[in-house]
Design an enzyme around this catalytic site. Structure first.
Site, PDB file in Angstrom:
ATOM      1  N   LYS A   1       0.839  -1.188   0.000  1.00 57.94           N
ATOM      2  CA  LYS A   1       0.000   0.000   0.000  1.00 57.94           C
ATOM      3  C   LYS A   1       0.881   1.248   0.000  1.00 57.94           C
ATOM      4  O   LYS A   1       1.989   1.237   0.541  1.00 57.94           O
ATOM      5  CB  LYS A   1      -0.876   0.024   1.252  1.00 57.94           C
TER       6      LYS A   1
ATOM      7  N   ARG B   1      -9.755 -11.976   2.522  1.00 54.95           N
ATOM      8  CA  ARG B   1     -10.635 -13.047   2.039  1.00 54.95           C
ATOM      9  C   ARG B   1      -9.926 -14.404   2.056  1.00 54.95           C
ATOM     10  O   ARG B   1     -10.577 -15.434   2.163  1.00 54.95           O
ATOM     11  CB  ARG B   1     -11.142 -12.709   0.643  1.00 54.95           C
TER      12      ARG B   1
END
Length: 491
Positions: free
Chosen positions: A261, A335
């Protein structure tokens, strides 16, 4: 750690009947009658401070001797669609220290008391306590213990989200689960090391790059006495008590992995374990109330870091469910760890499966920070979730599990990819990915949370938030009800 992340973070309600200053909540329609009941001096004072019943306005009405006689608190249009039922949560930040009680018919006493306690929360782990806060006397006729339990559970969850990653890694999330279990007589099992790599390979792969070892935390609890009758869903356990499994995403910090990020994207990543905090807060409420159900809480706890053994874009990883997953983006790690936990939950055939996760920016773009998205294939359950959100003042919005979008997760080399690879329907494709790992459980709700209040609102201080925890407690209480008189038993 310098202190337990589960330390109490707010004062509770004072006993009913305690001498206190009245707080009159006044809607627009209430003001003319209240104004007529004021003494001439009080009316002159309200005029001097230009008090009106607009939402959030306040007048500290003096007695003749100069002491505080009463508080007038404006509620605005209480019948309007925009009315905030947590508005009394502003009061702890507006009032001087002292003891207060709710007066008049303008406020719902139970809602106002909960809002007050939620608004009293302060995260004070790293700095000296501020001035004394105002205290509220429990309104007559409300379940003060219930309100206190709910507020305390929210405070504990907020503390977890607000604690920075240097003091809250996977081991400390485990510590929080163990402390919760100890309070309520629950059992905790933890899978780590070689067993994690073998049985939960996606959790292991995501957490392998961090020096702080990943783990799967498994908390189980049941009431001591279980009546032998069918569950509401008809899918009862052997002794007739329904089984509910909560799964919480526990990413203590998310760098994004090798798909790292930007710095701005990491600033709030201590909150990426907000799903785990919500699951633990909901569990605190359920166990504290002794609801008649078997509860299991699964938390895959990891740190998504960068090192030489980090998982890579293009890797193909095995999963507990037997499905192979191609990694399209290492920043879609939540996930992956949820997939292994959901596969374990699905094999247990629960009556109800709920997962909480700070999962996608797409949900925030669609619904903003205050309105979590939820997904389920069960139409009746969807209605129950929406109703519980309204009842608990913990709002959510249903989004579609649009099955054709599953094709966006196709991979040429594996059973599926962990991302769609395009800009569209990110929250939906993430939910569809998770559904692949819990195919047997129809009664499955996925919550996509933000887990943070970007600015202060009544009852919701700026900072970490355990969105949907109160909703889930209201849902389970309505579905299964019951309560214990005996201490809970582990298991």
């Amino acid at each position: 750690m310098t202190a337990s992340p589960l330390a109490p973070s707010h004062p509770g309600l004072l006993p009913a009947g305690t001498d206190a200053i009245p707080v009159h909540g006044l809607g627009t329609a209430d003001w003319p009658g209240a104004q007529a009941a004021l003494t001439a001096a009080q009316a002159a004072y309200c005029g001097a401070v230009d008090f009106s019943p607009k939402a959030g306005s306040l007048a500290l009405v003096p007695a003749e001797d100069g002491r505080l006689a009463a508080v007038l608190f404006g509620l605005g249009d209480t019948a309007g669609a925009a009315y905030d039922r947590l508005l009394p949560g502003k009061l702890p930040g507006l009032l001087p220290p002292g003891r207060y009680r709710l007066a008049g018919a303008g406020l719902d006493p139970a809602e106002a008391a909960l809002a007050w306690l939620l608004g009293s929360y302060r995260f004070g782990r790293y700095r000296a306590a501020g001035p004394d806060r105002p205290r509220l006397v429990a309104p007559e006729g409300v379940d003060a213990a219930e309100i206190g339990r709910i507020a305390a559970a929210v405070g504990l969850g907020r503390d977890l989200v607000n604690t920075p990653a240097n003091d809250l890694g996977p081991a400390e999330i485990e510590d929080a689960a163990r402390a919760l279990a100890e309070r309520h007589g629950a059992a905790v099992a933890v899978v780590s090391g070689e067993a994690l790599a073998r049985d939960f390979p996606l959790v292991h792969a995501v957490g392998a790059a961090s020096p702080r070892a990943p783990r799967l935390i498994d908390l189980t609890w049941a009431p001591r006495e279980a009546a032998r009758e069918p569950s509401a869903s008809g899918n009862a356990t052997e002794d007739g008590v329904p089984t509910v499994i909560l799964v919480g995403k526990g990413v203590a910090f998310d760098t994004g992995g090798l798909d790292i990020k930007p710095s701005a994207g990491m600033l709030l990543m201590k909150k990426d374990m907000g799903g785990a905090a919500a699951a633990l807060a909901a569990a605190e409420m359920v166990m504290g109330a002794g609801l008649r159900l078997r509860l299991r809480v699964l938390i895959p706890a990891v740190e998504n870091a960068v090192s030489g053994n980090a998982f890579r874009p293009g890797d193909v990883l095995a999963s507990r469910a037997g499905l192979s997953v191609e990694i399209g983006n290492t920043d879609a790690e939540g996930r992956l760890i949820l997939a292994d936990a959901l596969a374990l939950a699905d094999a247990a055939r629960p009556d109800l499966l709920i997962d909480f996760a700070t999962l996608t920016g797409a949900a925030r773009v669609a619904l903003g920070p205050d309105l979590p998205a939820f997904f389920t294939e069960d139409e009746a359950l969807a209605g129950e979730v929406a109703a519980a959100g309204r009842s608990a003042i913990d709002p959510v919005w249903r989004m579609p599990l649009h099955a054709p979008y599953a094709s966006l997760l196709e991979s040429r080399v594996a059973d599926l990819n962990n991302v769609a690879g395009g800009p569209f329907a990110g929250a939906i494709t993430a939910a569809l990915f998770l559904r692949r790992f819990a195919p047997q459980t129809r009664a499955h709700v996925h919550f996509d949370l933000y887990g943070w209040n970007p600015s202060a609102k009544p009852g919701r201080p700026e900072g970490g938030e355990v969105q949907t925890a109160r909703l889930v407690y209201a849902l389970l209480k309505d579905r299964y009800g019951g309560g214990r008189r005996e201490p809970p038993a582990g298991g």
